[in-house]
Write an enzyme that holds these catalytic residues in place. Structure first.
Site, short mmCIF file in Angstrom:
data_model
loop_
_atom_site.label_atom_id
_atom_site.label_comp_id
_atom_site.label_asym_id
_atom_site.label_seq_id
_atom_site.Cartn_x
_atom_site.Cartn_y
_atom_site.Cartn_z
CB THR A 101 -0.93 0.02 1.22
OG1 THR A 101 -1.78 -1.14 1.17
CG2 THR A 101 -1.79 1.26 1.23
CE LYS A 176 -5.27 -1.74 1.78
NZ LYS A 176 -3.94 -2.35 1.82
CE LYS A 244 2.34 1.99 4.65
NZ LYS A 244 1.82 1.11 3.57
#
Length: 291
Positions: A101, A176, A244
């Site tokens: 990701t 995502k 993150k």
């Protein structure tokens, strides 16, 4: 590339999810090369037949398809764009699939540079955690060219069940972000629900029998709430990596002049949790903060 015969897959990153994903490729009959910064993390795969390579460059030179699933965007940038990285060493005509990701912007940059070198790239982040990786039931969100996607589809099918081409380069990463935004607020609700059940003197396991089957049902409620109840905070997905992801989503949303109050609240709570030393715990450890 519709069969595994003669195809060599290089796999970089064998952590909580990567190890299971690479294992499925071995089971499907592919020749798999592995590299990870901590060699011991690849030992189990080597025992199953994977071949260890001592650098990204050497692996890239030897593979027809290179899959990466590393930690952070800066790791992706180093692995792909560094002097000893993939794009300076992979063969023309090879396929590179980044399943980390990462940022949509970086995915587009990698795609552009790779195309100039005759290398095909796809950004293909996943959802499903350690369970989905272990059971080869991951959701795989793909960005890139249709021809590259079709060529790599048999490989994706070894690791996941819900595989969708979302658009051009960067579209997988944008999708995502949608996934992580939805999970962020949902994790607050799941944690608060279990905390409430306990406070009310209910049996939380019994409560789940009712609410998982109703309108409140979600993957997190079905899979992570039982871990909260049992005190299992081992990572299916690290808090530090979720933070993150949320930061990437916040920054991307801001670039589009979009406000994300639920996402920002969730990140602030996970930031608090990380400060208590829970960065390596699973995302279900949010329960500790809210109970």
């Amino acid at each position: 590339m519709d069969t595994q015969e003669g195809k060599v897959i290089g796999f970089i990153g064998t952590g909580v999810m990567g190890k299971s994903m690479a294992s499925h490729l071995l089971n499907a009959g592919y020749q798999v090369l592995v590299y990870t910064r901590t060699k011991v993390k690849a030992d189990e795969l080597v025992e199953k037949g994977a071949l260890w390579h001592d650098s990204v460059a050497n692996l890239a030179k030897a593979a027809d398809v290179i899959i990466t699933i590393v930690g952070y965007p800066q790791d992706v940038e180093e692995v792909y764009l560094g002097q000893d990285g993939i794009l300076n060493n992979a063969k023309s005509g090879s396929y590179c699939i980044d399943m980390t990701t990462s940022t949509p912007t970086l995915a587009k940059t990698i795609h552009k540079i790779a195309k100039e070198k005759g290398i095909h790239t796809l950004d293909a982040p996943v959802s499903g955690g350690d369970i989905g990786a272990r059971e080869a039931r991951l959701t795989i969100m793909v960005g890139g060219d249709e021809t590259a996607y079709q060529a790599c589809l048999p490989i994706f099918e070894c690791m996941g069940k819900n595989i969708v081409l979302q658009g051009g380069a960067g579209a997988g990463q944008h999708t995502k972000m949608c996934n992580q935004i939805a999970i962020a607020s949902n994790m607050i609700g799941v944690s608060e629900a279990i905390a409430y059940a306990n406070k009310a003197g209910l049996d939380p396991e019994n409560v789940l029998k009712s609410i998982t089957a109703g309108a409140a049902g979600s993957w997190s409620l079905s899979n992570l709430a039982p871990r909260m109840i049992s005190g299992d905070f081992h990572p299916g997905f690290y808090i530090k990596h979720f933070i993150k992801d949320m930061q990437i989503a916040i920054e991307e949303a801001e670039q589009m002049d979009m406000n994300t109050p639920g996402l920002k609240l969730a990140k602030s709570l996970y930031d608090q949790l990380e400060k208590t030393g829970e960065g390596d715990s699973g995302t279900q450890a949010l329960y500790k903060l809210l109970k």
